[in-house]
Enzyme design. Structure first.
Site, PDB file in Angstrom:
ATOM      1  N   PRO A   1       0.814  -1.221   0.000  1.00  0.00           N
ATOM      2  CA  PRO A   1       0.000   0.000   0.000  1.00  0.00           C
ATOM      3  C   PRO A   1       0.849   1.273   0.000  1.00  0.00           C
ATOM      4  O   PRO A   1       0.317   2.375  -0.152  1.00  0.00           O
ATOM      5  CB  PRO A   1      -0.826  -0.118   1.290  1.00  0.00           C
TER       6      PRO A   1
ATOM      7  N   GLU B   1       2.740  -8.463   8.806  1.00  0.00           N
ATOM      8  CA  GLU B   1       2.945  -7.037   9.086  1.00  0.00           C
ATOM      9  C   GLU B   1       3.766  -6.342   7.995  1.00  0.00           C
ATOM     10  O   GLU B   1       3.650  -5.153   7.785  1.00  0.00           O
ATOM     11  CB  GLU B   1       3.622  -6.907  10.451  1.00  0.00           C
TER      12      GLU B   1
ATOM     13  N   ARG C   1      -3.288  -7.951 -20.367  1.00  0.00           N
ATOM     14  CA  ARG C   1      -4.276  -7.648 -21.410  1.00  0.00           C
ATOM     15  C   ARG C   1      -3.766  -6.603 -22.393  1.00  0.00           C
ATOM     16  O   ARG C   1      -4.289  -6.471 -23.487  1.00  0.00           O
ATOM     17  CB  ARG C   1      -5.622  -7.229 -20.803  1.00  0.00           C
TER      18      ARG C   1
ATOM     19  N   ASP D   1     -10.285   1.641 -24.334  1.00  0.00           N
ATOM     20  CA  ASP D   1     -10.512   1.376 -22.906  1.00  0.00           C
ATOM     21  C   ASP D   1     -10.673   2.667 -22.127  1.00  0.00           C
ATOM     22  O   ASP D   1     -10.031   3.669 -22.447  1.00  0.00           O
ATOM     23  CB  ASP D   1      -9.282   0.705 -22.278  1.00  0.00           C
TER      24      ASP D   1
HETATM   25  N1  ADE Z   1      -0.710  -5.185  -0.034  1.00  0.00           N
HETATM   26  C1  ADE Z   1      -1.545  -4.804   0.946  1.00  0.00           C
HETATM   27  N2  ADE Z   1      -2.310  -3.788   0.563  1.00  0.00           N
HETATM   28  C2  ADE Z   1      -1.957  -3.505  -0.721  1.00  0.00           C
HETATM   29  C3  ADE Z   1      -2.380  -2.545  -1.677  1.00  0.00           C
HETATM   30  N3  ADE Z   1      -3.320  -1.648  -1.416  1.00  0.00           N
HETATM   31  N4  ADE Z   1      -1.793  -2.548  -2.889  1.00  0.00           N
HETATM   32  C4  ADE Z   1      -0.818  -3.423  -3.161  1.00  0.00           C
HETATM   33  N5  ADE Z   1      -0.381  -4.350  -2.305  1.00  0.00           N
HETATM   34  C5  ADE Z   1      -0.931  -4.383  -1.096  1.00  0.00           C
END
Ligand code: ADE
Length: 252
Positions: free
Chosen positions: A87, A114, A152, A167
């Site tokens: 994230p 974690e 794709r 697209d």
């Molecule tokens: N791993 C955990 N959350 C994630 C996300 N939002 N994007 C990519 N990998 C992740």
């Protein structure tokens, strides 16, 4: 294109990669995919892959020795990107997917628990990608989203009928509406222009539908999109005053 994914749960990839276009891409020899178990790179007798964090706190951290060994084994060439799904990464967009679709090989690293020891990032990760501002329990689903979005776009995967040029996001706009038979469904007719046979008019209508939909749903995209003078004039006629970058010369 060759894609290798490193995961503690490699079985998570099987169903998605054996269906629809992802399967066809492999069947046509356009994609070679393998999911590898990070645990196979542990050397101790318990095959330990994680440990408690220094400094305390909850959760388990993936050990650097195991993960770096695994990434190095799958990435003999320095040019091959090792992409951590996290994230904290740069956001996956159409442009990022198109950039990756040109590469011959990708190694995708899926964290779990974690997180990973920071030294893995320093030593073996070349890119970090997020699929959105939320947290998943692991990188596997994010890796599958990335694989689908990238594969794709590899020429030949969708075939001519599934061309990706129109697209949503391919040119900074959302795609307009689509229709198929019947011509009238529960009293709702297909727009007459689509059955007129006037290709240029159909193309203009589609462009305007894309502009309209983007304006209604993602006005932020419209402000950044490359718009022609005709686009702007039409939007102004609809009551919209587009800012955005300067007119694209000769654009449509
Ligand atoms: N791993 C955990 N959350 C994630 C996300 N939002 N994007 C990519 N990998 C992740």
């Amino acid at each position: 294109m060759q894609i290798d994914a490193l995961s503690l749960f490699p079985a998570m990839f099987a169903s998605v990669m054996s269906a629809s276009m992802m399967w066809k891409a492999q069947d046509r020899g356009l994609l070679s995919f393998r999911a590898h178990d990070i645990r196979d790179y542990a050397t101790d007798k318990h095959r330990q892959v994680d440990d408690t964090p220094y400094g305390g706190g909850g959760g388990m951290i993936l050990k650097p020795d195991v993960l770096v060994r695994a990434i190095e084994a799958l990435r003999p060439a320095r040019e091959t990107p090792a992409i951590l799904l996290s994230p904290q990464g740069r956001l996956l967009t159409h442009q990022v997917a198109a950039e990756l679709a040109h590469l011959p090989r990708l190694v995708l690293v899926c964290g779990h628990y974690e997180g990973i020891d920071e030294r893995v990032r320093q030593l073996a990760i070349t890119d970090e990608i997020s699929i959105g501002d939320y947290v998943l329990t692991g990188g596997e689903l994010a890796a599958l989203v990335l694989i689908d979005a990238v594969v794709r776009l590899v020429p030949g995967v969708l075939g001519a009928a599934g061309a990706t040029d129109r697209d949503s996001h391919a040119h900074g706009l959302l795609e307009g509406a689509h229709y198929t038979r019947p011509a009238v469904f529960r009293g709702l007719p297909v727009p007459a222009i689509l059955t007129s046979g006037h290709h240029a008019e159909v193309a203009r209508w589609r462009r305007r539908q894309a502009l309209l939909r983007t304006w209604q749903r993602r006005p932020d995209l419209l402000e950044k999109a490359q718009l022609s003078a005709e686009d702007r004039e039409w939007l102004r006629g609809q009551g919209h005053t587009p800012l955005g970058p300067p007119d694209r010369p000769g654009g449509s």
